[in-house]
Design an enzyme around this catalytic site. Structure first.
Site, mmCIF file in Angstrom:
data_model
loop_
_atom_site.group_PDB
_atom_site.id
_atom_site.type_symbol
_atom_site.label_atom_id
_atom_site.label_comp_id
_atom_site.label_asym_id
_atom_site.label_seq_id
_atom_site.Cartn_x
_atom_site.Cartn_y
_atom_site.Cartn_z
ATOM 1 N N GLY A 46 0.832 -1.198 0.000
ATOM 2 C CA GLY A 46 0.000 0.000 0.000
ATOM 3 C C GLY A 46 0.861 1.240 0.000
ATOM 4 N N GLN A 51 3.118 10.113 0.718
ATOM 5 C CA GLN A 51 4.397 9.419 0.896
ATOM 6 C C GLN A 51 5.356 9.662 -0.274
ATOM 7 O OE1 GLN A 51 2.426 5.461 1.923
ATOM 8 N NE2 GLN A 51 4.272 5.380 3.182
ATOM 9 N N CYS A 88 5.274 0.096 7.677
ATOM 10 C CA CYS A 88 4.963 1.237 6.801
ATOM 11 C C CYS A 88 6.206 1.541 5.970
ATOM 12 C CB CYS A 88 4.600 2.446 7.654
ATOM 13 S SG CYS A 88 4.277 3.933 6.681
ATOM 14 N N LEU A 89 6.002 1.793 4.688
ATOM 15 C CA LEU A 89 7.144 2.090 3.813
ATOM 16 C C LEU A 89 7.868 3.366 4.230
ATOM 17 C CD1 LEU A 89 5.636 1.144 0.326
ATOM 18 C CD2 LEU A 89 7.228 -0.179 1.737
ATOM 19 N N HIS A 130 -4.856 1.961 7.198
ATOM 20 C CA HIS A 130 -3.502 2.523 7.230
ATOM 21 C C HIS A 130 -3.349 3.633 6.176
ATOM 22 C CE1 HIS A 130 1.012 1.871 7.778
ATOM 23 N NE2 HIS A 130 0.966 2.565 6.658
ATOM 24 N N GLU A 131 -3.836 3.371 4.963
ATOM 25 C CA GLU A 131 -3.687 4.376 3.895
ATOM 26 C C GLU A 131 -4.563 5.604 4.150
ATOM 27 O OE1 GLU A 131 -1.165 3.956 2.288
ATOM 28 O OE2 GLU A 131 -0.998 1.822 2.628
ATOM 29 N N HIS A 134 -2.855 7.738 6.550
ATOM 30 C CA HIS A 134 -1.804 8.531 5.891
ATOM 31 C C HIS A 134 -2.387 9.813 5.314
ATOM 32 C CE1 HIS A 134 2.033 6.498 5.872
ATOM 33 N NE2 HIS A 134 1.546 5.362 5.414
HETATM 34 CO CO CO Z 1 2.380 3.498 5.483
#
Ligand code: CO
Length: 168
Positions: A46, A51, A88-89, A130-131, A134
């Site tokens: 995701g 991001q 998380c990236l 989660h997204e 963000h």
């Molecule tokens: Co994330």
């Protein structure tokens, strides 16, 4: 398609609320295409537009060979609670146990502006929450009582679901 740079947690844009998309044009399509490429390259399951430095309500999720493109997503229904590992990236190398709704229904628009609903359970529900977090400037570490709850992926690889380790 271009792999864009993924910003890490200290980037201020990750703490800002993103703006609604009102124009469903070629630049939105390019953003979605690049985000998919960037997420796959990471690799992750995701990615939210802030991001990659774009303050718009746009996210992509890819799970079980299905790509979900979400523009202006909103949770309209949520139920149940489940605790699982989450990464998380933008916080590479770490995971933590986070409580999420087990099931959510999300209302969103597709790349052409058409409204749709998506229902998700477990990992898909987690990724959707989660997204959308963000896009509201929230990171999963905000739910932890202490950053000491963060665990290095390398130390707990056997305990942690591979997909969530990959980052959402
Ligand atoms: Co994330």
């Amino acid at each position: 398609m271009v792999v864009r740079e993924i910003l890490t947690a200290e980037a201020p844009i990750l703490r800002e609320k993103t703006k609604k998309v009102s124009t469903f044009d070629a630049s939105l399509h390019r953003l979605l295409d690049d985000m998919l490429e960037t997420m796959r390259d990471a690799p992750g399951i995701g990615l939210a537009a802030n991001q990659v430095g774009i303050p718009l309500q746009v996210a992509v999720i890819e799970l079980e060979d299905t790509i979900h493109e979400l523009v202006n997503p909103q949770i309209v229904k949520a139920s149940g609670e489940v605790v699982d590992w989450e990464g998380c990236l933008s916080i590479p190398g770490f995971v933590a146990e986070v409580t999420r709704h087990q099931k959510v229904t999300v209302k969103a628009r597709d790349r052409h502006g058409k409204e749709f609903r998506i229902k998700g359970e477990d990992l898909l529900a987690r990724a959707l929450q989660h997204e959308i977090d963000h896009l509201n400037g929230i990171l999963y570490i905000d739910y932890l009582e202490s950053l000491e709850e963060l665990v290095r992926v390398s130390e707990h690889a056997d305990e942690v679901n591979e997909e969530t380790t990959a980052g959402i």
